[in-house]
Design a protein around this motif. Structure first.
Motif, PDB file in Angstrom:
ATOM      1  N   ARG A  24      80.260 137.563  28.967  1.00 24.99           N
ATOM      2  CA  ARG A  24      80.788 137.182  30.233  1.00 24.99           C
ATOM      3  C   ARG A  24      82.366 136.505  30.144  1.00 24.99           C
ATOM      4  O   ARG A  24      82.389 135.716  29.053  1.00 24.99           O
ATOM      5  N   SER A  26      85.132 134.408  32.142  1.00 22.49           N
ATOM      6  CA  SER A  26      85.380 133.867  33.522  1.00 22.49           C
ATOM      7  C   SER A  26      87.006 133.504  33.286  1.00 22.49           C
ATOM      8  O   SER A  26      87.068 132.723  32.319  1.00 22.49           O
ATOM      9  N   GLU A  59      82.028 127.019  40.473  1.00 23.67           N
ATOM     10  CA  GLU A  59      81.381 128.095  39.622  1.00 23.67           C
ATOM     11  C   GLU A  59      81.262 128.302  38.166  1.00 23.67           C
ATOM     12  O   GLU A  59      80.663 128.522  37.581  1.00 23.67           O
ATOM     13  N   ARG A  63      78.124 128.370  35.710  1.00 23.17           N
ATOM     14  CA  ARG A  63      78.008 129.464  34.755  1.00 23.17           C
ATOM     15  C   ARG A  63      77.763 128.914  33.650  1.00 23.17           C
ATOM     16  O   ARG A  63      76.880 129.510  32.759  1.00 23.17           O
ATOM     17  N   ASP A  67      75.133 130.795  31.185  1.00 18.80           N
ATOM     18  CA  ASP A  67      75.668 131.840  30.532  1.00 18.80           C
ATOM     19  C   ASP A  67      75.202 131.729  28.966  1.00 18.80           C
ATOM     20  O   ASP A  67      74.901 130.882  28.780  1.00 18.80           O
TER      21      ASP A  67
END
Length: 115
Positions: A24, A26, A59, A63, A67
């Motif tokens: 991921r 972000s 967020e 996460r 994550d």
């Protein structure tokens, strides 16, 4: 000068150099269109909505708690002071990419544990 500041070209170049998109990526409080544009085609193909997204401050912290260790959060340098206020002891960046500071999820979790 403004164009280089407002794009995510350096962030994309850093990801392209690695050759593999993290599980991921972000980007804190930023649109990701520029990042997607500058990714090499193989990484762009892997950049699904689940792997590449924009995150708010809350967020990003949520996460980081769940994550995979090698997931990353990119924070624009101009937002770093505000981001660091979320931690008792600010996390040490794992990398820099132009106007972005990059943190791995494992780094953020360790800083959150120190709260």
């Amino acid at each position: 000068h403004a164009a280089s500041w407002m794009t995510a070209r350096d962030l994309a170049q850093t990801l392209n150099t690695a050759g593999v998109l993290p599980p991921r990526v972000s980007v804190l409080d930023e649109r990701i269109g520029s990042l997607v544009f500058y990714l090499d085609p193989p990484l762009r193909a892997a950049a699904t909505a689940q792997r590449l997204d924009q995150a708010s401050f809350s967020e990003a912290i949520a996460r980081a708690r769940v994550d995979p260790d090698d997931a990353v959060l990119a924070v624009r340098a101009t937002q770093l002071a505000q981001f660091n206020r979320l931690f008792a002891a600010p996390p040490v960046p794992d990398a820099r990419a132009g106007t972005f500071v990059i943190f791995r999820a494992v780094t953020l979790r360790a800083a959150l544990a120190g709260r």
